[in-house]
Design a protein around this motif. Structure first.
Motif, PDB file in Angstrom:
ATOM      1  N   ARG A 302       0.816  -1.225   0.000  1.00  0.00           N
ATOM      2  CA  ARG A 302       0.000   0.000   0.000  1.00  0.00           C
ATOM      3  C   ARG A 302       0.841   1.263   0.000  1.00  0.00           C
ATOM      4  O   ARG A 302       0.580   2.202  -0.758  1.00  0.00           O
ATOM      5  N   LEU A 306       2.220   0.588  -4.378  1.00  0.00           N
ATOM      6  CA  LEU A 306       1.090   1.265  -5.003  1.00  0.00           C
ATOM      7  C   LEU A 306       1.196   2.778  -4.930  1.00  0.00           C
ATOM      8  O   LEU A 306       0.599   3.479  -5.753  1.00  0.00           O
ATOM      9  N   LEU A 312      -0.625   5.396  -7.504  1.00  0.00           N
ATOM     10  CA  LEU A 312      -2.080   5.339  -7.475  1.00  0.00           C
ATOM     11  C   LEU A 312      -2.646   6.274  -6.414  1.00  0.00           C
ATOM     12  O   LEU A 312      -1.987   6.602  -5.418  1.00  0.00           O
ATOM     13  N   ALA A 316      -7.789   4.145  -4.917  1.00  0.00           N
ATOM     14  CA  ALA A 316      -7.346   2.977  -5.683  1.00  0.00           C
ATOM     15  C   ALA A 316      -6.499   2.046  -4.822  1.00  0.00           C
ATOM     16  O   ALA A 316      -6.625   0.820  -4.904  1.00  0.00           O
ATOM     17  N   ARG A 317      -5.638   2.635  -3.989  1.00  0.00           N
ATOM     18  CA  ARG A 317      -4.786   1.810  -3.121  1.00  0.00           C
ATOM     19  C   ARG A 317      -5.629   1.008  -2.148  1.00  0.00           C
ATOM     20  O   ARG A 317      -5.389  -0.189  -1.949  1.00  0.00           O
ATOM     21  N   TRP A 318      -6.615   1.667  -1.534  1.00  0.00           N
ATOM     22  CA  TRP A 318      -7.439   0.962  -0.563  1.00  0.00           C
ATOM     23  C   TRP A 318      -8.319  -0.085  -1.241  1.00  0.00           C
ATOM     24  O   TRP A 318      -8.599  -1.143  -0.657  1.00  0.00           O
ATOM     25  N   THR A 319      -8.755   0.171  -2.468  1.00  0.00           N
ATOM     26  CA  THR A 319      -9.545  -0.821  -3.196  1.00  0.00           C
ATOM     27  C   THR A 319      -8.728  -2.083  -3.443  1.00  0.00           C
ATOM     28  O   THR A 319      -9.207  -3.209  -3.245  1.00  0.00           O
ATOM     29  N   ILE A 320      -7.491  -1.911  -3.878  1.00  0.00           N
ATOM     30  CA  ILE A 320      -6.604  -3.060  -4.100  1.00  0.00           C
ATOM     31  C   ILE A 320      -6.316  -3.759  -2.780  1.00  0.00           C
ATOM     32  O   ILE A 320      -6.298  -4.993  -2.696  1.00  0.00           O
ATOM     33  N   GLY A 323      -9.424  -5.606  -1.767  1.00  0.00           N
ATOM     34  CA  GLY A 323      -9.690  -6.634  -2.761  1.00  0.00           C
ATOM     35  C   GLY A 323      -8.783  -7.836  -2.581  1.00  0.00           C
ATOM     36  O   GLY A 323      -9.214  -8.992  -2.730  1.00  0.00           O
ATOM     37  N   LEU A 324      -7.529  -7.579  -2.241  1.00  0.00           N
ATOM     38  CA  LEU A 324      -6.588  -8.670  -1.996  1.00  0.00           C
ATOM     39  C   LEU A 324      -6.993  -9.467  -0.767  1.00  0.00           C
ATOM     40  O   LEU A 324      -6.944 -10.710  -0.772  1.00  0.00           O
TER      41      LEU A 324
END
Length: 352
Positions: A302, A306, A312, A316-320, A323-324
């Motif tokens: 993060r 990212l 990012l 977007a960072r928190w979404t990834i 999501g992971l």
């Protein structure tokens, strides 16, 4: 699958054989205290340790900063794991424990004596975390199922709402920004955070591998059987929460001196507790070293990969990030690092 494993074993077998004498020596001396390993597992642990100890000499400033912060979050993740991962009583309130220590440090410096020594503030702050932990544990751990988790969740809400009510001492929503950082030297700061983390990892691993850890796992599997065996399960649950509170206090002190201040959004909100859970889940719960690896993986991903490399935005960072975690919950519920560890166990040689 077995064919692929056999092929991989053919490649790794020479390396495992080369490391077998060293791993065998470790197993004879320390394996009973910290768990036995084959050659490949020993290489993973030693290689990871060497990488952590030397990263300031080959990594960029952004990577070193991310690894510094990851050391603190690794303490949080391991502390959560020794309580929730081992007993199965999932806590959403561990941010209160680190927040109690952080606020105690900040309030002592801001309200009592700006020149107060860390030799005073650090042990008092850890004690505050322990007291808050016992205040949560004693009534809540007599309950089971979701009721315990709900009480820990409510504890976060209560603590968060109390901060503005005592704003003359806590700084309210803006917090207190009067705490000196340990040092501005990134090299020294990194080792200030890394060394305590390694000590906590060794201590919690030793406890987790002891009879205490076995009892805690037994509580998770069948609490009624533990009580039927004449062991007071509630006593051990309270002990696990108190044990967890001590390193949480250490991490809270480290974090307030890392940022140079404290505020409720950064330290208290339930999001912080959920991040600890996410790190433990990603690495592998009830393993201590799994949450450690999960913390380093997620924070470096993060805050360095990212952010500095990919550039990012925060959403977007928190979404990834989440999501992971969701992908791990669906496809690798034992955690990435536990999966890796067990994979090395299958393709590695004899531990004896």
């Amino acid at each position: 699958m077995s064919t692929a494993t056999d092929r991989l074993s053919t490649v790794t077998e020479p390396l495992d054989n080369a490391l077998h004498p060293i791993a065998k020596l470790y197993n004879r001396t320390l394996g009973g205290y910290f768990g036995e390993m084959n050659g490949l597992q020993f290489l993973l642990i030693v290689g990871s340790l060497v990488a952590m100890l030397t990263v300031p000499f080959w990594g960029t400033f952004g990577l070193v900063r991310a690894m510094t912060l990851a050391s603190i979050w690794a303490i949080f993740a391991m502390s959560w794991d020794i309580q929730s991962g081992y007993t199965g009583y999932i806590s959403f309130g561990h941010s209160v424990l680190s927040g109690a220590a952080a606020y105690t440090t900040a309030m002592l410096i801001h309200n009592v004596n700006p020149e107060m020594s860390m030799a005073v503030t650090i042990p008092v702050s850890i004690l505050a975390s322990l007291i808050v932990g016992l205040l949560i544990a004693l009534p809540s751990l007599r309950l089971s199922g979701p009721y315990f988790s709900l009480i820990t969740f409510v504890a976060v809400l209560i603590f968060y709402r109390l901060i503005p009510s005592f704003s003359q001492y806590t700084g309210g929503e803006t917090g207190i920004q009067a705490v000196d950082v340990f040092t501005y030297d990134p090299l020294a700061r990194y080792y200030y955070m890394l060394i305590p983390m390694l000590v906590v990892a060794v201590g919690l691993t030793f406890i987790a591998r002891s009879n205490i850890g076995l009892i805690l796992m037994s509580i998770r599997e069948n609490e009624d059987a533990v009580n039927a065996a004449g062991i007071n399960a509630t006593k051990f649950k309270v002990f696990s929460f108190a044990l967890s509170s001590i390193p949480m206090g250490i991490g809270g002190v480290m974090l307030v001196h890392f940022y140079g201040g404290v505020d409720p959004t950064t330290f208290i909100v339930v999001d912080r507790s959920i991040e600890m859970i996410a790190m433990a889940v990603l690495g592998g719960m009830s393993s201590i070293l799994g949450p450690l690896g999960g913390a380093f993986f997620l924070i470096v991903l993060r805050d360095f990969i990212l952010t500095d490399i990919a550039g990012l935005s925060s959403p977007a960072r928190w979404t990834i990030f989440w999501g992971l975690v969701l992908a791990v919950l669906v496809f690798a519920r034992d955690g990435l690092f536990r999966k890796l560890w067990h994979g090395l166990d299958r393709i590695g040689g004899d531990r004896s």
